[in-house]
Design a protein around this motif. Structure first.
Motif, PDB file in Angstrom:
ATOM      1  N   ALA A   1      -6.710  -7.055   7.964  1.00 41.28           N
ATOM      2  CA  ALA A   1      -5.351  -6.626   7.628  1.00 41.28           C
ATOM      3  C   ALA A   1      -5.182  -6.512   6.117  1.00 41.28           C
ATOM      4  O   ALA A   1      -5.681  -7.347   5.363  1.00 41.28           O
ATOM      5  N   ALA A   2      -4.466  -5.498   5.678  1.00 38.03           N
ATOM      6  CA  ALA A   2      -4.263  -5.287   4.248  1.00 38.03           C
ATOM      7  C   ALA A   2      -3.593  -6.485   3.601  1.00 38.03           C
ATOM      8  O   ALA A   2      -3.906  -6.853   2.472  1.00 38.03           O
TER       9      ALA A   2
ATOM     10  N   TYR B   1      -5.629  -4.390  14.955  1.00 38.34           N
ATOM     11  CA  TYR B   1      -6.111  -4.269  13.573  1.00 38.34           C
ATOM     12  C   TYR B   1      -7.362  -3.387  13.549  1.00 38.34           C
ATOM     13  O   TYR B   1      -8.458  -3.853  13.858  1.00 38.34           O
TER      14      TYR B   1
ATOM     15  N   ARG C   1      -9.298  -2.370  11.341  1.00 39.88           N
ATOM     16  CA  ARG C   1     -10.388  -2.764  10.449  1.00 39.88           C
ATOM     17  C   ARG C   1     -10.918  -4.160  10.786  1.00 39.88           C
ATOM     18  O   ARG C   1     -11.567  -4.801   9.971  1.00 39.88           O
TER      19      ARG C   1
ATOM     20  N   ARG D   1      -7.835  -5.531   0.357  1.00 42.44           N
ATOM     21  CA  ARG D   1      -6.938  -6.395   1.122  1.00 42.44           C
ATOM     22  C   ARG D   1      -6.540  -7.593   0.263  1.00 42.44           C
ATOM     23  O   ARG D   1      -7.283  -8.015  -0.621  1.00 42.44           O
TER      24      ARG D   1
ATOM     25  N   ARG E   1       0.394  -3.501   8.955  1.00 38.96           N
ATOM     26  CA  ARG E   1      -0.629  -3.789   7.944  1.00 38.96           C
ATOM     27  C   ARG E   1      -0.737  -5.283   7.617  1.00 38.96           C
ATOM     28  O   ARG E   1      -1.505  -5.663   6.746  1.00 38.96           O
TER      29      ARG E   1
ATOM     30  N   GLN F   1       0.826  -1.208   0.000  1.00 42.59           N
ATOM     31  CA  GLN F   1       0.000   0.000   0.000  1.00 42.59           C
ATOM     32  C   GLN F   1       0.863   1.263   0.000  1.00 42.59           C
ATOM     33  O   GLN F   1       0.580   2.240   0.687  1.00 42.59           O
TER      34      GLN F   1
ATOM     35  N   ASP G   1       5.450   0.556  10.151  1.00 42.41           N
ATOM     36  CA  ASP G   1       4.210   0.854   9.433  1.00 42.41           C
ATOM     37  C   ASP G   1       3.830  -0.309   8.526  1.00 42.41           C
ATOM     38  O   ASP G   1       2.664  -0.705   8.436  1.00 42.41           O
ATOM     39  N   TYR G   2       4.806  -0.873   7.848  1.00 40.46           N
ATOM     40  CA  TYR G   2       4.562  -2.013   6.965  1.00 40.46           C
ATOM     41  C   TYR G   2       3.993  -3.185   7.761  1.00 40.46           C
ATOM     42  O   TYR G   2       2.956  -3.754   7.421  1.00 40.46           O
TER      43      TYR G   2
END
Length: 210
Positions: free
Chosen positions: A153-154, A107, A109, A186, A80, A66, A76-77
């Motif tokens: 999670a993405a 998480y 989301r 995702r 996700r 992303q 940050d990576y």
């Protein structure tokens, strides 16, 4: 429908264990939806997932999720990504319900409704009050997979997710993956030795036999 733009870019990835080279310039684009990492024993499926999770460091190459580079913004990576080993000894003393209840904090989301569906689909109600050490290998994997699929999670990484599962649970997993294959935001990456029936894979990363 999944986005045409890749969520994850794998660029010229190189990795080797001492005297055992695995990947030499591996590049791929992982879109939203379901991606299959296909390979037999010792092909490097688990190692690749560990690299994508940021658990192992590549010898060279780039991973960008992303728009976030693992090399330049590792925290940050990794935030996700949903990844882990359901067989891990670190889970032994942890309660199943406590582990599941802690996931929404990590998480943002996380989908509680989806978790409820997965608990039902994997027939987990009787196990929620137990600790992980009390669970069979298959039940432990079902709990972990229910949390992974509900995480939002993405990048969600599943390594051999049918190992130890009974036939109804395998069928439910296939249905759950098929439902997520249309996700627009995702990527679900599944490492397995064969394509699971009924899952519309957006792409396949085939690893050579070794």
């Amino acid at each position: 429908m999944p986005s045409a733009s890749p969520l994850l870019l794998i660029d010229s990835l190189r990795f080797a264990y001492p005297e055992v080279p695995l990947f030499d310039g591996l590049s791929a684009q992982v879109p939203a939806g379901a991606t299959l990492v296909l390979g037999g024993d010792s092909s490097g499926k688990t190692t690749l997932l560990r690299l994508l999770a940021g658990e192992l460091a590549p010898g060279s190459g780039q991973l960008v999720l992303q728009g976030v580079s693992l090399q330049s913004a590792p925290a940050d990576y990794r935030a996700r990504v949903f990844w882990g080993d359901p067989r891990s000894g670190t889970l032994e003393e942890q309660g199943v319900q406590d582990w599941l209840a802690a996931l929404p904090e990590r998480y943002p989301r996380f989908d509680a409704g989806a978790l409820a569906r997965h608990i039902e689909g994997f027939d987990l109600h009787e196990h929620l009050s137990k600790r992980f050490l009390m669970l069979s290998t298959g039940t432990r994997r079902k709990v972990w997979t229910a949390g992974a699929l509900a995480s939002g999670a993405a990048l969600t990484l599943l390594d051999e997710p049918v190992a130890g599962l009974d036939k109804p649970s395998i069928q439910y997993l296939q249905q759950a993956l098929a439902a997520l294959a249309g996700a627009a935001d995702r990527a679900i990456v599944v490492a397995h030795y064969d394509a699971l029936v009924g899952v519309p894979w957006q792409t396949t990363i085939a690893l050579p036999e070794r």
